[in-house]
Design a protein around this motif. Structure first.
Motif, PDB file in Angstrom:
ATOM      1  N   THR A 296       0.840  -1.192   0.000  1.00 34.22           N
ATOM      2  CA  THR A 296       0.000   0.000   0.000  1.00 34.22           C
ATOM      3  C   THR A 296       0.875   1.242   0.000  1.00 34.22           C
ATOM      4  O   THR A 296       2.064   1.170   0.285  1.00 34.22           O
ATOM      5  CB  THR A 296      -0.960  -0.026   1.216  1.00 34.22           C
ATOM      6  OG1 THR A 296      -1.881   1.041   1.104  1.00 34.22           O
ATOM      7  CG2 THR A 296      -0.195   0.099   2.522  1.00 34.22           C
TER       8      THR A 296
ATOM      9  N   VAL C 286      -8.836   6.450   4.837  1.00 34.54           N
ATOM     10  CA  VAL C 286      -9.083   5.102   5.356  1.00 34.54           C
ATOM     11  C   VAL C 286      -9.749   5.126   6.726  1.00 34.54           C
ATOM     12  O   VAL C 286     -10.156   4.084   7.243  1.00 34.54           O
ATOM     13  CB  VAL C 286      -7.779   4.267   5.401  1.00 34.54           C
ATOM     14  CG1 VAL C 286      -7.240   4.061   3.988  1.00 34.54           C
ATOM     15  CG2 VAL C 286      -6.728   4.928   6.279  1.00 34.54           C
ATOM     16  N   ASN C 298      -1.805  10.465   1.613  1.00 33.07           N
ATOM     17  CA  ASN C 298      -1.995   9.029   1.395  1.00 33.07           C
ATOM     18  C   ASN C 298      -1.147   8.267   2.396  1.00 33.07           C
ATOM     19  O   ASN C 298       0.059   8.200   2.233  1.00 33.07           O
ATOM     20  CB  ASN C 298      -1.608   8.658  -0.040  1.00 33.07           C
ATOM     21  CG  ASN C 298      -1.760   7.179  -0.329  1.00 33.07           C
ATOM     22  OD1 ASN C 298      -2.140   6.402   0.532  1.00 33.07           O
ATOM     23  ND2 ASN C 298      -1.451   6.780  -1.551  1.00 33.07           N
ATOM     24  N   PRO C 299      -1.710   7.724   3.474  1.00 32.96           N
ATOM     25  CA  PRO C 299      -3.120   7.813   3.863  1.00 32.96           C
ATOM     26  C   PRO C 299      -3.447   9.217   4.370  1.00 32.96           C
ATOM     27  O   PRO C 299      -2.562   9.906   4.879  1.00 32.96           O
ATOM     28  CB  PRO C 299      -3.248   6.776   4.981  1.00 32.96           C
ATOM     29  CG  PRO C 299      -1.870   6.728   5.583  1.00 32.96           C
ATOM     30  CD  PRO C 299      -0.915   6.937   4.448  1.00 32.96           C
TER      31      PRO C 299
END
Lengths: 305, 305, 305
Positions: A296, C286, C298-299
């Motif tokens: 990720t 998220v 991101n995140p």
């Protein structure tokens, strides 16, 4: 939708492959719809999700008379007193999906809409649905496949059986490959390959799958691609790959079976993603990803195995 | 596709601009198709990519009789013995693209499909292809341009010559600009501009290019935009800009010539990207990017010059 | 476009709700178009953006005779000498949008294009525009709504009044929910819900809004969704939500009123985003986001409140 009474016998027939066990009444038992939990009634086909911690309570509390659950739910006196029929299956969510899709979900009737523009040499299998304004070239489409409105299927595209294409998908368009000429202007590299799509593949709305440059772009059986995805030329997707919405898979990538591509992921060209790997939402994948790993981030890195 | 024998003479004519040099047989030499390297035969038009390290080996090993390569490949005894014809050019990939596109790639025949809905005052140039279910307003379309199915072209859109639009592109739709009213509800700022597109521009499937608010959105000559991109109102793209799939260019951005926008990139509104800059895959560009720099990441930062 | 002389009286009528104050001439005063600042003439309807620091200078320097500005601009001798009419309003950009949209922006005339394929039981309100090649199921469409070409609206979709759908939007397609069968192949979970869309909602080109699985996907009044966005099954968007281009909102997310979703944002399924929150461009969300916070990255993480 007209009400359809589906008998316990019909339900059990649909579940033959998973060997259901029945507790409670079997005579004159039926369900006539599926519904959101908040709207469940006595004739709803109901189910208890195996991930819940209060499964017994759900099975006893629902007003529904026919309930799918796993073997951890017992047929209690309360259920007996309420005259409920309990069907035990290994995966109630899957069993519910099977029965509901067979009896309670409306499907397109096979047939070709008169507005569809189809090449005279296209090979269209039996029981295919082709919606309004579809444009199909010299392609092959297998039995039972559904092609929704505005889908464009180019020459040299081969589609298997029982596939489903949502509106606006473009299958087999020219890939995005260019070479600079002596003035520095880009000129398209020839794109003469095709697209080969297996059985039970689903392709989302406005998703684009480009044809290969000299060889083919390949999509394996049971692979599901969501809305607004881009699959570049010469990509090779395995079986049961899941590509979630807004993802971008660049040219010549190879994804193994059961890879999960989270929403809005990008994968650099020529990368390999091993079978069973999971790419988290928003991943920007610039390296090869080994099998069964979770990656990720931007750039994507190993999160765990 | 019917087989077309293309003679050495025809090939050399197509390559006149790059002054090819020929070694080996010239009489009765021809190619009749292009193919993936694995499927190359004696009559494939073949080529040796200049980035390969074993170019001589490839040129000698191919079963093809006609081969395009750069000047580092020599016409060896082995090639002579095999009766091969070697054509030396500065950029074999580009030379191959030129010849292949001219002779071996099927093109749409010019013409307007009877289902297209076209404004009576639209100006359509000669040799234009307009596919099924296209919807065109009071726009201008230059000579030789290809408009695929389901493309929507609004009023006040001007398109140059030899452009190519894939299915579902929306050109000149209202931009996404709003102002809050006294109740806090948003109301669209007027969007009355147009879109001006140069020559040799290509636009991918389902890509949207919005019209300017009060002035125009501009796309320079030779710029190529991939599938599923969003080009906002008042964006100004230079010449030879490459915008790869799923990218988003916000309102009033200005990109110089030869900028490369990697897949799934986003650029904040009113940003300037200098000529020759490269934005890596998944970049989230919130600042101006100077010319010739490489930026990448979220937020995007300088990687190198 | 034919020239339309719009009188000061008509302009003031359109602005009644914001109680405009007028300085300067009122007789025979009119504007006949809007324009980019560089092309402003004496008969342009002009305005001074409240965010500018040189508002007085702009109001005095414009060749336009009719000018909208806020109360910080004074009706100077210079303006008087030039015979200008100054209209003072709280938000000149909004006032300009109101007047310009009413008089100077071309709209689709209500009517149903003969090529539209519409279910006989669809309920179409008055003053609706339905463009070429639209495909509508057993849906309801409210008064004054505009449905552009190639839009697909499924059964069980309810659309309010004065909505606007750009080309290629797919509303109510089956959601992307699957369950694995005993062989590990995925099988679609039933998707029988609908989509409920409020009033004054706008949906961009090629955007997809999937129907709910068992209940509905909901889009609140005045919410605006840009091009190429994906709204998954069972998402619930509040009022005045802005979803900018290429964004992806996963299944069952709940976004409160006035949330701003920057371009190319992704939100993980089942997340809640509180009212007034702002998600920066390229955010990968998220976690749940509390009301009125700004998150980015991101995140995505909290940037500020």
């Amino acid at each position: 939708m007209t009400v359809k009474k589906i008998s316990l016998e019909q339900i059990l027939n649909a579940l033959q492959a998973v060997s259901p066990t029945v507790h409670g009444p079997v005579e004159d038992v039926f369900a006539d719809h599926i519904a959101d939990p908040k709207k469940t009634t006595a004739t709803t086909l109901d189910w208890v999700n195996s991930i819940k911690t209060n499964k017994q309570e759900i099975a006893e509390g629902t007003p529904a008379k026919v309930i799918l659950a796993d073997a951890e739910v017992v047929y209690s006196d309360a259920m007996k007193a309420a005259g409920k029929t309990l069907i035990i299956v290994p995966n109630p969510k899957m069993a519910f999906s099977l029965v509901a899709n067979e009896f309670f979900v409306e499907k397109e009737e096979p047939g070709i809409h008169p507005t569809a523009v189809i090449h005279p040499e296209a090979e269209i299998g039996p029981d295919v649905y082709i919606g309004p304004y579809v444009h199909i070239g010299k392609a092959k489409i297998g039995k039972g496949t559904v092609i929704s409105a505005y889908v464009r299927i180019y020459d040299k595209v081969t589609i298997g059986e029982n596939c489903f294409f949502k509106e606006g998908a473009v299958i087999g368009g020219a890939g995005f490959g260019y070479e600079k000429d002596s003035q520095g202007n880009r000129f398209r590299f020839p794109q003469i390959g095709g697209v080969i799509i297996g059985n039970y593949v689903e392709v989302g709305g406005n998703t684009c799958i480009d044809r290969g440059a000299l060889s083919d772009t390949v999509i394996g059986d049971h692979t599901k691609i969501d809305n607004l995805c881009h699959i570049s030329h010469n990509v090779d997707l395995g079986r049961n790959v899941m590509v979630i919405a807004c993802s971008e898979i660049s040219g010549s990538c190879v994804l193994g079976d059961d890879v999960w591509v989270g929403p809005n992921t990008s994968i650099r060209d020529h990368r390999k993603v091993g079978a069973g790997a999971l790419l988290g939402m928003g991943s920007v994948v610039v390296k090869d990803v080994p099998a069964d790993e979770v990656w990720t981030g931007n750039p994507a890195k190993l999160l765990n195995r």
